[in-house]
Design a protein around this motif. Sequence first.
Motif, mmCIF file in Angstrom:
data_model
loop_
_atom_site.group_PDB
_atom_site.id
_atom_site.type_symbol
_atom_site.label_atom_id
_atom_site.label_comp_id
_atom_site.label_asym_id
_atom_site.label_seq_id
_atom_site.Cartn_x
_atom_site.Cartn_y
_atom_site.Cartn_z
ATOM 1 N N ALA A 23 0.857 -1.186 0.000
ATOM 2 C CA ALA A 23 0.000 0.000 0.000
ATOM 3 C C ALA A 23 0.891 1.233 0.000
ATOM 4 O O ALA A 23 1.817 1.334 0.816
ATOM 5 C CB ALA A 23 -0.915 0.000 1.215
ATOM 6 N N VAL B 100 -3.437 0.143 -3.330
ATOM 7 C CA VAL B 100 -3.107 -1.149 -2.723
ATOM 8 C C VAL B 100 -2.864 -2.101 -3.886
ATOM 9 O O VAL B 100 -3.765 -2.341 -4.690
ATOM 10 C CB VAL B 100 -4.245 -1.651 -1.805
ATOM 11 N N LEU C 233 -7.823 3.745 -3.386
ATOM 12 C CA LEU C 233 -8.641 4.173 -2.261
ATOM 13 C C LEU C 233 -8.655 5.697 -2.197
ATOM 14 O O LEU C 233 -7.598 6.327 -2.302
ATOM 15 C CB LEU C 233 -8.068 3.622 -0.946
ATOM 16 N N TRP D 159 -7.804 2.395 5.864
ATOM 17 C CA TRP D 159 -6.798 1.345 5.688
ATOM 18 C C TRP D 159 -5.703 1.508 6.731
ATOM 19 O O TRP D 159 -5.310 0.549 7.396
ATOM 20 C CB TRP D 159 -6.197 1.405 4.281
ATOM 21 N N GLU D 160 -5.195 2.727 6.868
ATOM 22 C CA GLU D 160 -4.122 2.975 7.825
ATOM 23 C C GLU D 160 -4.560 2.643 9.249
ATOM 24 O O GLU D 160 -3.807 2.040 10.012
ATOM 25 C CB GLU D 160 -3.658 4.425 7.728
ATOM 26 N N THR E 20 -4.933 -1.171 9.737
ATOM 27 C CA THR E 20 -3.675 -1.919 9.782
ATOM 28 C C THR E 20 -2.810 -1.544 10.984
ATOM 29 O O THR E 20 -1.764 -2.148 11.186
ATOM 30 C CB THR E 20 -2.851 -1.715 8.487
ATOM 31 N N VAL F 47 -13.272 -3.204 4.709
ATOM 32 C CA VAL F 47 -12.533 -4.372 5.204
ATOM 33 C C VAL F 47 -13.010 -5.637 4.497
ATOM 34 O O VAL F 47 -12.198 -6.462 4.062
ATOM 35 C CB VAL F 47 -12.671 -4.497 6.738
ATOM 36 N N LEU G 296 -11.589 -5.676 0.946
ATOM 37 C CA LEU G 296 -10.157 -5.982 0.957
ATOM 38 C C LEU G 296 -9.910 -7.465 1.226
ATOM 39 O O LEU G 296 -9.072 -8.089 0.569
ATOM 40 C CB LEU G 296 -9.447 -5.129 2.014
ATOM 41 N N ALA H 258 -6.058 -8.046 1.918
ATOM 42 C CA ALA H 258 -5.835 -7.961 3.363
ATOM 43 C C ALA H 258 -6.159 -9.319 3.961
ATOM 44 O O ALA H 258 -6.899 -10.116 3.387
ATOM 45 C CB ALA H 258 -6.714 -6.881 3.982
#
Length: 86
Positions: free
Chosen positions: A10, A19, A30, A38-39, A42, A74, A77, A83
């Motif tokens: 990413a 990503v 994104l 996302w940040e 994760t 989520v 992903l 993910a």
Amino acid sequence: MISAPRGVFARRVNNEMVVLDSNNEMYLELNSTAAFMWEVGTTHVDRQTALATITGRFPDVDPERLAADFDKLVAELLARGLAIGS
């Protein structure tokens, strides 16, 4: 909460994020909100903590909508293999 599997990277590009799955050359762009999610996803251990951080960043948005958007991101992903759950 989530992490990038081996071969998935990413990177921020301006306010957005890309990503990339280098294993099958698939990628997902994104927007700035999804990039922040996302940040957060994760770097936080659980959903509740992640959502508290997200709602703190966007106080003018209905928390239920933010939760639904986070869960949708989520799920997408995970479904795309970008993910893995932790």
